[in-house]
Design a protein around this motif. Structure first.
Motif, mmCIF file in Angstrom:
data_model
loop_
_atom_site.group_PDB
_atom_site.id
_atom_site.type_symbol
_atom_site.label_atom_id
_atom_site.label_comp_id
_atom_site.label_asym_id
_atom_site.label_seq_id
_atom_site.Cartn_x
_atom_site.Cartn_y
_atom_site.Cartn_z
ATOM 1 N N ARG A 18 12.401 2.460 5.121
ATOM 2 C CA ARG A 18 11.738 3.040 3.954
ATOM 3 C C ARG A 18 10.723 2.025 3.441
ATOM 4 O O ARG A 18 10.998 0.846 3.347
ATOM 5 C CB ARG A 18 12.773 3.335 2.867
ATOM 6 N N TRP A 19 9.509 2.506 3.135
ATOM 7 C CA TRP A 19 8.446 1.631 2.646
ATOM 8 C C TRP A 19 8.021 0.604 3.685
ATOM 9 O O TRP A 19 7.532 -0.461 3.345
ATOM 10 C CB TRP A 19 8.835 0.946 1.328
ATOM 11 N N GLY A 20 8.241 0.927 4.968
ATOM 12 C CA GLY A 20 7.735 0.075 6.037
ATOM 13 C C GLY A 20 6.300 0.448 6.363
ATOM 14 O O GLY A 20 5.729 1.359 5.772
ATOM 15 N N GLY A 21 5.711 -0.260 7.334
ATOM 16 C CA GLY A 21 4.320 -0.034 7.700
ATOM 17 C C GLY A 21 4.094 1.365 8.244
ATOM 18 O O GLY A 21 5.025 2.019 8.705
ATOM 19 N N ARG A 22 2.844 1.810 8.178
ATOM 20 C CA ARG A 22 2.518 3.136 8.693
ATOM 21 C C ARG A 22 1.060 3.194 9.151
ATOM 22 O O ARG A 22 0.187 2.557 8.561
ATOM 23 C CB ARG A 22 2.838 4.223 7.669
ATOM 24 N N THR A 23 0.846 3.981 10.228
ATOM 25 C CA THR A 23 -0.522 4.152 10.717
ATOM 26 C C THR A 23 -1.346 4.963 9.734
ATOM 27 O O THR A 23 -2.549 4.738 9.614
ATOM 28 C CB THR A 23 -0.539 4.886 12.071
ATOM 29 N N ARG B 55 -8.642 -3.312 0.285
ATOM 30 C CA ARG B 55 -7.533 -3.995 0.945
ATOM 31 C C ARG B 55 -6.530 -4.414 -0.121
ATOM 32 O O ARG B 55 -6.935 -4.879 -1.196
ATOM 33 C CB ARG B 55 -8.061 -5.234 1.692
ATOM 34 N N SER B 56 -5.233 -4.226 0.170
ATOM 35 C CA SER B 56 -4.219 -4.600 -0.815
ATOM 36 C C SER B 56 -2.971 -5.117 -0.128
ATOM 37 O O SER B 56 -2.604 -4.646 0.948
ATOM 38 C CB SER B 56 -3.866 -3.395 -1.702
ATOM 39 N N PRO B 57 -2.333 -6.125 -0.752
ATOM 40 C CA PRO B 57 -1.063 -6.596 -0.211
ATOM 41 C C PRO B 57 -0.030 -5.473 -0.291
ATOM 42 O O PRO B 57 -0.139 -4.599 -1.161
ATOM 43 C CB PRO B 57 -0.675 -7.773 -1.115
ATOM 44 N N PRO B 58 0.952 -5.477 0.607
ATOM 45 C CA PRO B 58 1.926 -4.379 0.600
ATOM 46 C C PRO B 58 2.734 -4.334 -0.695
ATOM 47 O O PRO B 58 3.155 -5.359 -1.202
ATOM 48 C CB PRO B 58 2.831 -4.689 1.794
ATOM 49 N N MET B 59 2.903 -3.136 -1.214
ATOM 50 C CA MET B 59 3.899 -2.899 -2.245
ATOM 51 C C MET B 59 5.170 -2.570 -1.475
ATOM 52 O O MET B 59 5.142 -1.767 -0.553
ATOM 53 C CB MET B 59 3.452 -1.704 -3.091
ATOM 54 N N GLY B 60 6.285 -3.186 -1.851
ATOM 55 C CA GLY B 60 7.505 -3.008 -1.076
ATOM 56 C C GLY B 60 7.715 -4.211 -0.182
ATOM 57 O O GLY B 60 7.264 -5.312 -0.503
ATOM 58 N N ASP C 143 -1.258 -6.262 5.372
ATOM 59 C CA ASP C 143 -1.957 -5.691 4.226
ATOM 60 C C ASP C 143 -2.373 -4.248 4.526
ATOM 61 O O ASP C 143 -2.560 -3.867 5.682
ATOM 62 C CB ASP C 143 -3.225 -6.499 3.921
ATOM 63 N N TYR C 144 -2.553 -3.495 3.475
ATOM 64 C CA TYR C 144 -2.980 -2.094 3.604
ATOM 65 C C TYR C 144 -4.480 -1.952 3.380
ATOM 66 O O TYR C 144 -5.095 -2.750 2.665
ATOM 67 C CB TYR C 144 -2.280 -1.221 2.557
ATOM 68 N N VAL C 145 -5.042 -0.917 3.986
ATOM 69 C CA VAL C 145 -6.356 -0.416 3.610
ATOM 70 C C VAL C 145 -6.113 0.916 2.905
ATOM 71 O O VAL C 145 -5.365 1.770 3.406
ATOM 72 C CB VAL C 145 -7.274 -0.233 4.834
ATOM 73 N N ASN C 146 -6.703 1.059 1.712
ATOM 74 C CA ASN C 146 -6.525 2.265 0.904
ATOM 75 C C ASN C 146 -7.871 2.839 0.473
ATOM 76 O O ASN C 146 -8.863 2.122 0.384
ATOM 77 C CB ASN C 146 -5.696 1.953 -0.358
ATOM 78 N N ALA C 147 -7.871 4.123 0.207
ATOM 79 C CA ALA C 147 -9.058 4.810 -0.311
ATOM 80 C C ALA C 147 -8.587 6.090 -0.977
ATOM 81 O O ALA C 147 -7.426 6.504 -0.814
ATOM 82 C CB ALA C 147 -10.043 5.126 0.817
ATOM 83 N N ALA D 274 -2.090 0.032 -8.267
ATOM 84 C CA ALA D 274 -3.503 -0.371 -8.344
ATOM 85 C C ALA D 274 -4.279 0.213 -7.172
ATOM 86 O O ALA D 274 -5.423 0.645 -7.332
ATOM 87 C CB ALA D 274 -3.610 -1.899 -8.346
ATOM 88 N N PHE D 275 -3.657 0.267 -5.976
ATOM 89 C CA PHE D 275 -4.368 0.741 -4.786
ATOM 90 C C PHE D 275 -4.654 2.240 -4.841
ATOM 91 O O PHE D 275 -5.406 2.750 -4.010
ATOM 92 C CB PHE D 275 -3.614 0.355 -3.502
ATOM 93 N N VAL D 276 -4.085 2.947 -5.802
ATOM 94 C CA VAL D 276 -4.433 4.354 -6.067
ATOM 95 C C VAL D 276 -5.398 4.449 -7.253
ATOM 96 O O VAL D 276 -6.436 5.101 -7.181
ATOM 97 C CB VAL D 276 -3.163 5.184 -6.351
HETATM 98 N N1 ROI Z 1 1.319 -0.748 -0.379
HETATM 99 C C1 ROI Z 1 -0.029 -0.724 -0.428
HETATM 100 N N2 ROI Z 1 -0.676 -1.823 -0.823
HETATM 101 N N3 ROI Z 1 -0.736 0.386 -0.083
HETATM 102 C C2 ROI Z 1 -0.116 1.522 0.325
HETATM 103 O O1 ROI Z 1 -0.782 2.525 0.628
HETATM 104 C C3 ROI Z 1 1.292 1.527 0.372
HETATM 105 N N4 ROI Z 1 1.973 2.640 0.761
HETATM 106 C C4 ROI Z 1 3.289 2.681 0.763
HETATM 107 C C5 ROI Z 1 4.130 1.494 0.379
HETATM 108 C C6 ROI Z 1 5.035 1.145 1.526
HETATM 109 C C7 ROI Z 1 4.932 1.864 -0.865
HETATM 110 N N5 ROI Z 1 3.341 0.335 0.054
HETATM 111 C C8 ROI Z 1 1.986 0.356 0.012
HETATM 112 O O2 ROI Z 1 3.890 3.801 1.096
#
Ligand code: ROI
Length: 166
Positions: free
Chosen positions: A95-100, A48-53, A59-63, A129-131
């Motif tokens: 741009r850089w808004g939320g996404r499913t 889980r990560s706070p949004p970048m942008g 918050d995002y879920v990333n993997a 960091a989330f990558v």
């Molecule tokens: N922020 C986070 N934390 N995780 C993402 O996957 C992510 N993807 C994006 C932007 C909007 C830049 N911010 C993000 O495309």
């Protein structure tokens, strides 16, 4: 056409912050693994990560997922975009808004690719960091073409609130 195409190892970044993000990521993993010419090699923990942008979004879920693939980078990109679309990705709005669902080719073998619609290694990889952290979890020995050792990139990238989901 060669009768056999050598498989490449590629890394895919997955992200979601709308419509049940954990379920979106799990569904995308299955859809990617089910593609012709793709075999799953590894899948990181969920993070889980706070949004970048823009900050006014969840918050995002990333993997990160490692695959072996015989698809070309462009064909793989097309398949990933089809999965994004089938999971309700809407390509307008901020741009850089939320996404499913967001699926990015992070790395494709040792290749460096600069096409108008596809840049590999993925743009901004070293600052995200989330990558980097999920990638490091499944490929700690990796070197990122043009950028150097992943371990060093991780050391130089603050976690920015990134947390592994239990
Ligand atoms: N922020 C986070 N934390 N995780 C993402 O996957 C992510 N993807 C994006 C932007 C909007 C830049 N911010 C993000 O495309």
């Amino acid at each position: 056409m060669p009768s056999e195409v050598r498989a490449q190892t590629a890394y895919i970044g997955l992200g979601s912050n709308l419509e049940q993000p954990v379920e979106q990521i799990k569904a995308a993993r299955l859809a990617i693994a089910a593609l012709d010419g793709v075999q799953e090699l590894a899948f990181s923990s969920l993070y889980r990560s706070p949004p970048m942008g823009p900050q006014d979004q969840p918050d995002y879920v990333n993997a990160v997922m490692a695959i072996a693939t015989t698809l070309t980078p462009e064909k793989l990109l097309a398949c990933l975009q089809a999965i994004e679309n089938s999971q309700g990705r809407v390509r307008k709005g901020l741009r850089w808004g939320g996404r499913t669902l967001d699926l990015d080719i992070l790395l494709y073998g040792e290749r460096q690719i600069r096409l108008p619609h596809l840049i590999v290694p993925h743009v901004g990889i070293a600052e995200r960091a989330f990558v980097l952290y999920p990638l490091f979890e499944i490929a700690p020995e990796l070197t990122v073409p043009g950028l150097g050792r992943l371990a060093e990139l991780v050391d130089n990238c603050p976690r920015d609130g990134l947390e592994r989901i239990a």
